[in-house]
Design an enzyme around this catalytic site. Structure first.
Site, PDB file in Angstrom:
ATOM      1  N   THR A 146      -1.509  52.009  18.083  1.00  0.00           N
ATOM      2  CA  THR A 146      -1.994  52.145  16.715  1.00  0.00           C
ATOM      3  C   THR A 146      -3.512  52.147  16.737  1.00  0.00           C
ATOM      4  O   THR A 146      -4.132  51.423  17.513  1.00  0.00           O
ATOM      5  CB  THR A 146      -1.506  51.002  15.800  1.00  0.00           C
ATOM      6  OG1 THR A 146      -2.202  51.107  14.545  1.00  0.00           O
ATOM      7  CG2 THR A 146      -1.742  49.624  16.384  1.00  0.00           C
ATOM      8  N   THR A 189       0.098  52.412  10.964  1.00  0.00           N
ATOM      9  CA  THR A 189       1.249  52.761  11.799  1.00  0.00           C
ATOM     10  C   THR A 189       2.130  51.581  12.200  1.00  0.00           C
ATOM     11  O   THR A 189       1.625  50.486  12.408  1.00  0.00           O
ATOM     12  CB  THR A 189       0.666  53.394  13.076  1.00  0.00           C
ATOM     13  OG1 THR A 189      -0.011  54.565  12.683  1.00  0.00           O
ATOM     14  CG2 THR A 189       1.687  53.715  14.113  1.00  0.00           C
TER      15      THR A 189
END
Ligand code: ASP
Length: 314
Positions: A232, A181
């Site tokens: 993340t 991410t």
């Protein structure tokens, strides 16, 4: 004028240090610096935090090295389904999308949902249709293909669920932790803050699976009174922890500083439930923190008082 700051991440699941080559490290570092500089340049011209996080995330989405936009991982069906969210700390406006396909920059759809619709969260077909109506750029499946992600997927696609993705044996065999991410948080010259997160999710994820990234309060959150956060890591654990909002709550209700609140959430609360990953945050005074409990997190931070750093490992 307030101090202005931008922080970015490119995921908490870095390639094991033992497998990193100098060339690859340079490529990651360059990609991060490019995104950081794009956001910083905008802030230095008086641009808004929302625009700065959008351009930083767009830059990372266009870089095949990161698991968002172009470099998104493969789902169980061998497709790419992307999630993204953005939030403006001024008035708590937010926009998010889940499970979008073939849209070049998912963060752009999230931004349009926030600014051009009455809604906060669109998913699947509806989100894709909205993106097309907003004239956002569409790309064929080939655009999202990378041999590296394909090989990652081949190594796990016959496993039953994406949770096996986190099996340590599998991780060793594919030599990558698979959290990738991207995200950005910024504080602009007016002292307004914003957060944005974009992801391809997790390799071999179940069709329709949605992670924490597009969920306001879990993977993305911004409120001028407290902080802007982009997370993340293993999304399911971040959802269960309402991780981003929990940082805000610790600041608002307990008076913790940004750094202390992030430490509690990442290194105590998430660790207690094996929630591997990290997050980046800023407050409205321009302070930034980057905290993770994984081996590394691709990250960068830059401000108007001389800080300009890119790092990968602890
Ligand atoms: N948090 C993301 C998800 O679970 C994955 C990541 O951070 O790479 O979808």
């Amino acid at each position: 004028m307030s101090n202005y700051t931008i922080a970015i991440h490119g995921g908490a699941g870095t390639i094991l240090r033992s497998d990193m080559t100098p060339e690859l490290e340079q490529a990651y570092t360059d990609g991060l610096q490019q995104a950081l500089d794009a956001g910083y340049a905008l802030l230095s011209k008086g641009g808004t935090a929302v625009d700065a996080v959008t351009i930083a995330v767009t830059t990372l989405e266009n870089n095949i090295l990161f698991n968002a936009g172009r470099g998104s991982v493969f789902t169980k069906q061998g497709l790419h389904e992307m999630d993204a969210a953005i939030m403006d700390g001024i008035d708590l406006k937010a926009g998010a999308v889940a499970g979008v396909r073939n849209i070049k920059n998912p963060i752009e759809i999230a931004l349009r949902v926030m600014s051009n619709s009455d809604h906060v969260f669109l998913s699947g077909e509806g989100a894709n249709e909205f993106a097309i109506k907003q004239a956002l750029q569409i790309e064929p499946d080939d655009y999202f293909f990378s041999q590296f992600r394909y090989d990652q997927w081949l190594a796990v696609r016959d496993s039953d669920t994406y949770l096996l993705d986190h099996d340590s044996k599998l991780e060793t065999s594919v030599k990558d932790k698979k959290f990738g991410t991207v995200g950005a948080v910024a504080c602009d010259t007016h002292g307004n803050i914003a957060a944005a997160t974009s992801t391809g999710g997790m390799t071999n994820k179940q069709y329709g699976r949605i992670g924490d990234s597009p969920l306001i309060g879990a993977g993305t959150y911004a409120n001028n009174r407290t902080c802007a956060i982009s997370c993340t890591g293993h999304g399911e654990l971040f959802i269960r922890s309402v991780a981003a909002y929990d940082v805000s709550c610790l600041m608002e209700y307990k008076g913790l500083s940004l750094e202390d609140a992030m430490q509690v959430v990442v290194n105590q609360k998430l660790v207690a439930i094996q929630g591997e990953g990290g997050m980046i945050g800023v407050d409205a005074q321009g302070n930034a923190s980057l905290v993770f409990n994984s081996e590394g997190m691709y990250r960068g931070v830059r401000n108007n008082i001389g800080l300009n750093e890119i790092a990968i490992y602890k």
